[in-house]
Design a protein around this motif. Structure first.
Motif, PDB file in Angstrom:
ATOM      1  N   VAL A 117       0.812  -1.097  -0.579  1.00 51.40           N
ATOM      2  CA  VAL A 117       0.248   0.133   0.035  1.00 51.40           C
ATOM      3  C   VAL A 117       1.174   1.445   0.389  1.00 51.40           C
ATOM      4  O   VAL A 117       1.494   2.117   0.435  1.00 51.40           O
ATOM      5  CB  VAL A 117      -0.597  -0.211   1.304  1.00 51.40           C
ATOM      6  N   LYS A 118       0.717   1.720  -0.819  1.00 53.89           N
ATOM      7  CA  LYS A 118       1.221   3.327  -1.305  1.00 53.89           C
ATOM      8  C   LYS A 118       0.256   4.436  -0.645  1.00 53.89           C
ATOM      9  O   LYS A 118      -0.565   4.578  -1.992  1.00 53.89           O
ATOM     10  CB  LYS A 118       2.153   3.409  -1.785  1.00 53.89           C
ATOM     11  N   ASN A 119       0.520   5.225  -0.228  1.00 58.03           N
ATOM     12  CA  ASN A 119      -0.966   6.364   0.306  1.00 58.03           C
ATOM     13  C   ASN A 119      -0.367   7.974   0.238  1.00 58.03           C
ATOM     14  O   ASN A 119       0.651   7.926   1.004  1.00 58.03           O
ATOM     15  CB  ASN A 119      -1.659   5.823   0.753  1.00 58.03           C
ATOM     16  N   GLU A 120      -0.948   9.154  -0.226  1.00 59.79           N
ATOM     17  CA  GLU A 120      -0.196  10.304  -0.101  1.00 59.79           C
ATOM     18  C   GLU A 120      -1.839  11.069   0.240  1.00 59.79           C
ATOM     19  O   GLU A 120      -2.358  11.116  -0.701  1.00 59.79           O
ATOM     20  CB  GLU A 120       1.095  10.904  -0.932  1.00 59.79           C
ATOM     21  N   SER A 121      -1.540  11.605   1.160  1.00 65.93           N
ATOM     22  CA  SER A 121      -2.989  13.049   1.320  1.00 65.93           C
ATOM     23  C   SER A 121      -2.792  14.068   0.285  1.00 65.93           C
ATOM     24  O   SER A 121      -1.890  14.419  -0.434  1.00 65.93           O
ATOM     25  CB  SER A 121      -2.615  13.470   2.385  1.00 65.93           C
ATOM     26  N   TYR A 122      -3.030  14.784  -0.039  1.00 63.04           N
ATOM     27  CA  TYR A 122      -4.100  15.584  -1.289  1.00 63.04           C
ATOM     28  C   TYR A 122      -3.146  16.654  -0.492  1.00 63.04           C
ATOM     29  O   TYR A 122      -2.438  17.233  -1.169  1.00 63.04           O
ATOM     30  CB  TYR A 122      -5.265  15.765  -1.407  1.00 63.04           C
ATOM     31  N   GLU A 123      -2.856  16.809   0.394  1.00 64.19           N
ATOM     32  CA  GLU A 123      -1.905  18.166   1.252  1.00 64.19           C
ATOM     33  C   GLU A 123      -0.825  17.560   1.093  1.00 64.19           C
ATOM     34  O   GLU A 123       0.198  18.268   0.504  1.00 64.19           O
ATOM     35  CB  GLU A 123      -2.501  18.564   2.503  1.00 64.19           C
ATOM     36  N   ASP A 124      -0.447  16.559   0.874  1.00 65.47           N
ATOM     37  CA  ASP A 124       1.723  15.673   0.847  1.00 65.47           C
ATOM     38  C   ASP A 124       1.136  16.067  -0.693  1.00 65.47           C
ATOM     39  O   ASP A 124       2.444  17.163  -0.497  1.00 65.47           O
ATOM     40  CB  ASP A 124       1.437  14.533   1.563  1.00 65.47           C
ATOM     41  N   LEU A 125       0.884  15.276  -1.757  1.00 64.09           N
ATOM     42  CA  LEU A 125       0.627  16.538  -2.648  1.00 64.09           C
ATOM     43  C   LEU A 125       0.912  17.992  -2.877  1.00 64.09           C
ATOM     44  O   LEU A 125       1.940  18.326  -4.001  1.00 64.09           O
ATOM     45  CB  LEU A 125      -0.363  15.587  -3.983  1.00 64.09           C
ATOM     46  N   TRP A 126       0.433  18.480  -2.174  1.00 60.64           N
ATOM     47  CA  TRP A 126       0.033  20.003  -2.860  1.00 60.64           C
ATOM     48  C   TRP A 126       1.966  20.140  -2.428  1.00 60.64           C
ATOM     49  O   TRP A 126       1.999  21.568  -2.749  1.00 60.64           O
ATOM     50  CB  TRP A 126      -1.135  20.509  -1.728  1.00 60.64           C
ATOM     51  N   ASN A 127       1.851  19.909  -0.707  1.00 60.48           N
ATOM     52  CA  ASN A 127       3.327  20.188  -0.577  1.00 60.48           C
ATOM     53  C   ASN A 127       4.402  19.802  -1.126  1.00 60.48           C
ATOM     54  O   ASN A 127       5.546  20.332  -0.831  1.00 60.48           O
ATOM     55  CB  ASN A 127       3.548  19.535   1.077  1.00 60.48           C
ATOM     56  N   SER A 128       4.533  18.884  -1.910  1.00 63.65           N
ATOM     57  CA  SER A 128       6.059  18.419  -3.077  1.00 63.65           C
ATOM     58  C   SER A 128       6.327  18.670  -3.820  1.00 63.65           C
ATOM     59  O   SER A 128       7.000  19.052  -4.194  1.00 63.65           O
ATOM     60  CB  SER A 128       5.338  17.217  -2.993  1.00 63.65           C
ATOM     61  N   ALA A 129       5.721  20.354  -4.185  1.00 61.87           N
ATOM     62  CA  ALA A 129       6.105  21.364  -5.310  1.00 61.87           C
ATOM     63  C   ALA A 129       6.152  22.614  -4.633  1.00 61.87           C
ATOM     64  O   ALA A 129       6.181  23.398  -5.438  1.00 61.87           O
ATOM     65  CB  ALA A 129       4.799  20.778  -6.972  1.00 61.87           C
ATOM     66  N   LYS A 130       6.907  22.355  -3.409  1.00 61.90           N
ATOM     67  CA  LYS A 130       7.261  23.754  -2.971  1.00 61.90           C
ATOM     68  C   LYS A 130       8.598  24.467  -3.519  1.00 61.90           C
ATOM     69  O   LYS A 130       8.739  25.384  -3.890  1.00 61.90           O
ATOM     70  CB  LYS A 130       7.407  23.753  -1.089  1.00 61.90           C
ATOM     71  N   LYS A 131       9.718  22.892  -3.966  1.00 63.99           N
ATOM     72  CA  LYS A 131      10.794  23.662  -4.269  1.00 63.99           C
ATOM     73  C   LYS A 131      10.592  23.979  -5.961  1.00 63.99           C
ATOM     74  O   LYS A 131       9.816  22.878  -6.791  1.00 63.99           O
ATOM     75  CB  LYS A 131      11.700  22.024  -4.567  1.00 63.99           C
ATOM     76  N   PRO A 132      10.783  24.734  -6.169  1.00 60.21           N
ATOM     77  CA  PRO A 132      10.634  25.796  -8.173  1.00 60.21           C
ATOM     78  C   PRO A 132      11.695  24.821  -8.533  1.00 60.21           C
ATOM     79  O   PRO A 132      12.541  24.441  -8.807  1.00 60.21           O
ATOM     80  CB  PRO A 132      10.336  26.861  -7.828  1.00 60.21           C
ATOM     81  N   THR A 133      10.790  24.478  -9.650  1.00 59.10           N
ATOM     82  CA  THR A 133      11.417  23.634 -11.121  1.00 59.10           C
ATOM     83  C   THR A 133      11.204  24.135 -12.540  1.00 59.10           C
ATOM     84  O   THR A 133       9.295  23.969 -12.362  1.00 59.10           O
ATOM     85  CB  THR A 133      11.423  22.114 -11.120  1.00 59.10           C
ATOM     86  N   GLY A 134      11.386  24.299 -13.430  1.00 58.78           N
ATOM     87  CA  GLY A 134      11.148  24.870 -14.711  1.00 58.78           C
ATOM     88  C   GLY A 134      10.683  23.892 -15.461  1.00 58.78           C
ATOM     89  O   GLY A 134       9.833  23.951 -16.880  1.00 58.78           O
ATOM     90  N   ALA A 135      10.832  22.104 -15.517  1.00 60.31           N
ATOM     91  CA  ALA A 135      10.741  21.414 -16.638  1.00 60.31           C
ATOM     92  C   ALA A 135      10.762  19.675 -15.741  1.00 60.31           C
ATOM     93  O   ALA A 135      11.218  20.008 -14.655  1.00 60.31           O
ATOM     94  CB  ALA A 135      12.024  21.295 -17.177  1.00 60.31           C
ATOM     95  N   PHE A 136       9.919  18.996 -16.644  1.00 63.05           N
ATOM     96  CA  PHE A 136       9.606  17.388 -15.752  1.00 63.05           C
ATOM     97  C   PHE A 136       9.503  17.521 -17.244  1.00 63.05           C
ATOM     98  O   PHE A 136       9.444  17.334 -18.189  1.00 63.05           O
ATOM     99  CB  PHE A 136       8.750  18.572 -14.659  1.00 63.05           C
ATOM    100  N   ARG A 137       9.672  16.071 -16.635  1.00 60.35           N
ATOM    101  CA  ARG A 137       8.843  14.740 -17.744  1.00 60.35           C
ATOM    102  C   ARG A 137       8.317  14.005 -17.430  1.00 60.35           C
ATOM    103  O   ARG A 137       8.049  13.455 -16.448  1.00 60.35           O
ATOM    104  CB  ARG A 137      10.320  13.881 -18.007  1.00 60.35           C
TER     105      ARG A 137
END
Length: 270
Positions: A117-137
């Motif tokens: 089982v793997k889970n993350e809260s929606y709040e965790d997902l929201w906070n995971s993007a605090k580090k700015p980055t301009g590119a992803f794959r």
């Protein structure tokens, strides 16, 4: 809360499985849920409403390829992942395994060796993007297509406006972290159009056969760049990670659009 539940199973005997098994995974999930609550599968398929779950195709080792599919080797594990955008559905699945350690695929018994089982809260997902980055794959692991209104032809390119505006819709429907309203959708689409694009890609199309049906989709990867560093770039990174739980595009519940997010850690252009 987005949740993934992965099963590792062993078949009692060899079985021929179709070349694409996403619909088999969906059938297995609905069969399990029906055993727990007979009315649950039908409630998950309300007309004209996105579904709160997705699946991966079965992953297994084949002994040989036949005209009808691959002959599964029972000496090796068969794996599948079920993904839920509402945790009460995942709880129903787990309830089945409180008293059962076997599942049935067609007429063959599979013994479940492990459950992850793997889970993350929606709040965790929201906070995971605090580090700015301009590119992803985004890596498209299974055939992916984007539906187009008014035609039977599918859109076979990972267009960022189509993908991320649809992910916003899924987030709004199922998240308990309500950051947006319907008035935000046009603004976000305009931002996507002006500030984001596909910088590189390596894609191929692949046909998936599902009994008498078939559908074409793209697989491979696409890199996206964002030239603005603002609230919408953060939102986009959140949705890119959310896509790992939701799948992307059409037939998400049938194993299409399984996606992996990879950050490129490239500073955005201010």
């Amino acid at each position: 809360m987005p949740i993934e539940i992965g099963l590792e199973m062993y078949a009692e005997k060899p079985i021929i499985l179709p070349f694409f098994t996403g619909h088999v995974s969906r059938g297995l999930l609905l069969h399990i849920l029906r055993r727990v609550n007979p009315s649950l599968p039908s409630s998950l398929h309300e007309a004209d409403r996105p579904k709160p779950y997705a699946v991966t195709p079965l992953k297994f080792k084949a002994r040989e390829k036949t005209e009808k599919g691959y002959l599964l080797d029972p000496g090796f594990p068969c794996r599948v992942v079920f993904k839920f955008l509402r945790n009460e559905i995942a709880k129903s699945l787990l309830e089945y395994f409180y008293s059962n350690s076997n599942v049935l695929i067609y007429d063959v018994v599979f013994h479940v060796a492990s459950l992850n089982v793997k889970n993350e809260s929606y709040e965790d997902l929201w906070n995971s993007a605090k580090k700015p980055t301009g590119a992803f794959r985004l890596i498209f692991l299974t055939p992916t297509y984007l539906a187009t209104m008014g035609t039977d032809f599918h859109y076979l390119f990972p267009d960022h406006v189509r993908i991320f505006s649809n992910l916003m819709r899924l987030w709004n429907l199922f998240s308990d972290n309500k950051k947006f309203n319907m008035n935000d959708v046009p603004e976000y689409k305009e931002w996507l159009l002006k500030n984001m694009g596909v910088s590189r890609h390596k894609l191929a199309t692949r046909m998936a056969y599902m009994r008498e049906r078939k559908a074409n989709g793209f697989v491979g990867w696409a890199e996206y760049e964002m030239k603005a560093l603002d609230k919408w770039s953060q939102v986009t990174l959140v949705f890119a990670r959310f896509a790992e739980y939701s799948n992307i595009g059409g037939n998400r519940t049938g194993g299409f659009g399984v996606t992996l997010f990879v950050s490129k850690d490239k500073p955005a252009v201010k």
